[in-house]
Design a protein around this motif. Sequence first.
Motif, mmCIF file in Angstrom:
data_model
loop_
_atom_site.group_PDB
_atom_site.id
_atom_site.type_symbol
_atom_site.label_atom_id
_atom_site.label_comp_id
_atom_site.label_asym_id
_atom_site.label_seq_id
_atom_site.Cartn_x
_atom_site.Cartn_y
_atom_site.Cartn_z
ATOM 1 N N GLY A 35 0.816 -1.203 0.000
ATOM 2 C CA GLY A 35 0.000 0.000 0.000
ATOM 3 C C GLY A 35 0.848 1.249 0.000
ATOM 4 N N TYR A 36 0.252 2.336 -0.403
ATOM 5 C CA TYR A 36 0.977 3.609 -0.479
ATOM 6 C C TYR A 36 1.451 4.004 0.920
ATOM 7 N N GLY A 37 2.675 4.489 1.008
ATOM 8 C CA GLY A 37 3.281 4.815 2.293
ATOM 9 C C GLY A 37 4.178 3.713 2.801
ATOM 10 N N ARG A 38 3.944 2.483 2.364
ATOM 11 C CA ARG A 38 4.796 1.360 2.736
ATOM 12 C C ARG A 38 5.670 0.908 1.569
ATOM 13 N N LEU A 39 5.388 1.431 0.387
ATOM 14 C CA LEU A 39 6.121 1.049 -0.804
ATOM 15 C C LEU A 39 6.968 2.207 -1.302
ATOM 16 N N SER A 40 8.065 1.879 -1.962
ATOM 17 C CA SER A 40 8.856 2.899 -2.622
ATOM 18 C C SER A 40 8.130 3.365 -3.883
ATOM 19 N N GLU A 41 8.627 4.432 -4.481
ATOM 20 C CA GLU A 41 7.992 4.948 -5.690
ATOM 21 C C GLU A 41 8.042 3.923 -6.814
ATOM 22 N N GLN A 42 9.168 3.234 -6.945
ATOM 23 C CA GLN A 42 9.285 2.232 -7.998
ATOM 24 C C GLN A 42 8.378 1.036 -7.743
ATOM 25 N N GLN A 43 8.216 0.650 -6.469
ATOM 26 C CA GLN A 43 7.305 -0.446 -6.153
ATOM 27 C C GLN A 43 5.864 -0.056 -6.467
ATOM 28 N N CYS A 44 5.501 1.184 -6.180
ATOM 29 C CA CYS A 44 4.155 1.657 -6.525
ATOM 30 C C CYS A 44 3.928 1.585 -8.031
ATOM 31 N N MET A 45 4.931 1.993 -8.805
ATOM 32 C CA MET A 45 4.799 1.946 -10.258
ATOM 33 C C MET A 45 4.682 0.511 -10.763
ATOM 34 N N THR A 46 5.362 -0.416 -10.089
ATOM 35 C CA THR A 46 5.266 -1.822 -10.475
ATOM 36 C C THR A 46 3.861 -2.358 -10.251
ATOM 37 N N VAL A 47 3.273 -2.045 -9.093
ATOM 38 C CA VAL A 47 1.898 -2.476 -8.812
ATOM 39 C C VAL A 47 0.923 -1.835 -9.800
ATOM 40 N N LEU A 48 1.138 -0.558 -10.094
ATOM 41 C CA LEU A 48 0.265 0.148 -11.038
ATOM 42 C C LEU A 48 0.355 -0.475 -12.430
ATOM 43 N N LYS A 49 1.562 -0.831 -12.847
ATOM 44 C CA LYS A 49 1.738 -1.467 -14.155
ATOM 45 C C LYS A 49 1.053 -2.832 -14.183
ATOM 46 N N ASP A 50 1.152 -3.590 -13.106
ATOM 47 C CA ASP A 50 0.477 -4.890 -13.038
ATOM 48 C C ASP A 50 -1.031 -4.727 -13.203
ATOM 49 N N ALA A 51 -1.605 -3.764 -12.473
ATOM 50 C CA ALA A 51 -3.050 -3.547 -12.552
ATOM 51 C C ALA A 51 -3.460 -3.113 -13.950
ATOM 52 N N ALA A 52 -2.698 -2.210 -14.557
ATOM 53 C CA ALA A 52 -3.037 -1.736 -15.893
ATOM 54 C C ALA A 52 -2.973 -2.869 -16.917
ATOM 55 N N ASP A 53 -1.982 -3.745 -16.808
ATOM 56 C CA ASP A 53 -1.878 -4.859 -17.742
ATOM 57 C C ASP A 53 -3.033 -5.839 -17.567
ATOM 58 N N VAL A 54 -3.451 -6.066 -16.334
ATOM 59 C CA VAL A 54 -4.590 -6.956 -16.100
ATOM 60 C C VAL A 54 -5.849 -6.372 -16.735
ATOM 61 N N VAL A 55 -6.054 -5.068 -16.604
ATOM 62 C CA VAL A 55 -7.225 -4.435 -17.221
ATOM 63 C C VAL A 55 -7.134 -4.528 -18.742
ATOM 64 N N ARG A 56 -5.950 -4.371 -19.290
ATOM 65 C CA ARG A 56 -5.775 -4.539 -20.737
ATOM 66 C C ARG A 56 -6.213 -5.937 -21.168
ATOM 67 N N GLY A 57 -5.842 -6.931 -20.381
ATOM 68 C CA GLY A 57 -6.256 -8.294 -20.695
ATOM 69 C C GLY A 57 -7.759 -8.475 -20.610
ATOM 70 N N LEU A 58 -8.400 -7.866 -19.608
ATOM 71 C CA LEU A 58 -9.845 -7.973 -19.467
ATOM 72 C C LEU A 58 -10.567 -7.326 -20.643
ATOM 73 N N VAL A 59 -10.064 -6.201 -21.106
ATOM 74 C CA VAL A 59 -10.679 -5.526 -22.251
ATOM 75 C C VAL A 59 -10.552 -6.382 -23.507
ATOM 76 N N ALA A 60 -9.380 -6.988 -23.705
ATOM 77 C CA ALA A 60 -9.195 -7.860 -24.867
ATOM 78 C C ALA A 60 -10.144 -9.052 -24.817
ATOM 79 N N LEU A 61 -10.321 -9.638 -23.650
ATOM 80 C CA LEU A 61 -11.241 -10.766 -23.510
ATOM 81 C C LEU A 61 -12.690 -10.329 -23.672
ATOM 82 N N ASP A 62 -13.013 -9.130 -23.204
ATOM 83 C CA ASP A 62 -14.384 -8.644 -23.326
ATOM 84 C C ASP A 62 -14.804 -8.563 -24.794
#
Length: 438
Positions: free
Chosen positions: A140-167
């Motif tokens: 969670g924010y405040g416990r992660l470094s900036e790069q770790q936050c970006m990694t989690v954000l990239k993971d979430a964005a890629d998962v949504v990209r996959g959901l849109v493709a499947l939709d």
Amino acid sequence: MYGETSGQLRDALGVLLREHRIQHRLGGKGIHTLPETTTVAEREELGKQIRRYRQCVLTWSLQAVRAANPRINLEGTTGRSRGPAEELRYRLTEALAASTATLANGDELVDEQAFATVESWRLVGRAAALGEHDFAAGVGYGRLSEQQCMTVLKDAADVVRGLVALDRRYEGIPGWEKLHNQGRLGRAAEACAAHAGYDEPDYTVDRLGWQPEPRLLDGPPMPGLAGVMQAQYNLLLHLHEFPDAHSLRLVMDSQRIVAHEAADRITDVEPNLAAKWTTRKETYIKLVHETRDLGGLLGKGNAAGDGSIAASRAQKLDREPLIDTKQWHQLDRLFARIDERVCAAVEHGVKERLYFLRVSVPGLDERDGQLLRVTRRKYIPITSPVQTNLVPIVRQELRPEPARLHPPPGAAQSRLDFEAAINHRPSPRGALPDVTSI
């Protein structure tokens, strides 16, 4: 852990992204040699079940975006004023609010499904449901470094990209409900993935998140060094509880003995490790000396018993050192974690005034009122002007170096494989199969 749950989510979603002809996979009309095995109504029910699994993944994605970029209020903002992360969060919130599907229930997440495609969706939904616990347990924010936050954000964005493709691929299922503003959601996910993937990722975030609660190693004592480590591990777990002053001193003395006995038996095999443990023994000798006047009744004493057991077993070890030093290095890691807990206990006890120092003060003789005739005992806070070296020794000599997190093996490859699955396209008819994907 975050890496385990998100990896399972990507693996199962990647299987779905490599599938085509969805109607046929759900028992619909396929080629002439494979007849229809399900009715339209049955495929509609399967589609509703898949949407419930998808709802779990959308919820996980929204929580991941919030954990990486917790902008609280998005009301009154527009697409121009929102950044990539805020835009994705806004579109995910819209999609969840507009969906008529509910979250998959416990039975749907546990029971194996008959169709392979629905089973893959079950694995996706289960991983998303389990992964929600990670955001309240360190990711969670405040416990992660900036790069770790970006990694989690990239993971979430890629998962949504996959959901849109499947939709887009599942639109032929009877009664299928498309994602709300599918195109805008997809563009928001693409922009957020590009934004978050600009810098170098930090995959050490995969080591964080929820973990099962450790349990004591009960049962009969293990032989040799394993028995010492068994007692040391139980001591480590009991140090989660704040020890009273007497128990803290017994724990420190036990670690003095264990460090001395271990160093004595490994000198010829691992001289560097033996020197490190000798220094640790000397540090605990100082701490035992500094805590001779330490008082404090609040706390528990379970750790003292495990420390005494560890010291007794260490003194009974064979004099011949083990040739295999793997266990010795495991013991060294236990030492570091115990030292960290001891440091935390001392710091907490001093800060909250749970530990006190016993000092001698002059008192009046009740018979003639003369000073310095009697000596009285008094307990005062450690933070008072009376000096003690307890805190400096803990901070400067005992406290171990912060442990370095290393990304788990396969963290980068898991994301590369998922990226390839998102961009996967079916081979044209008559083309030879792609041997690289077999």
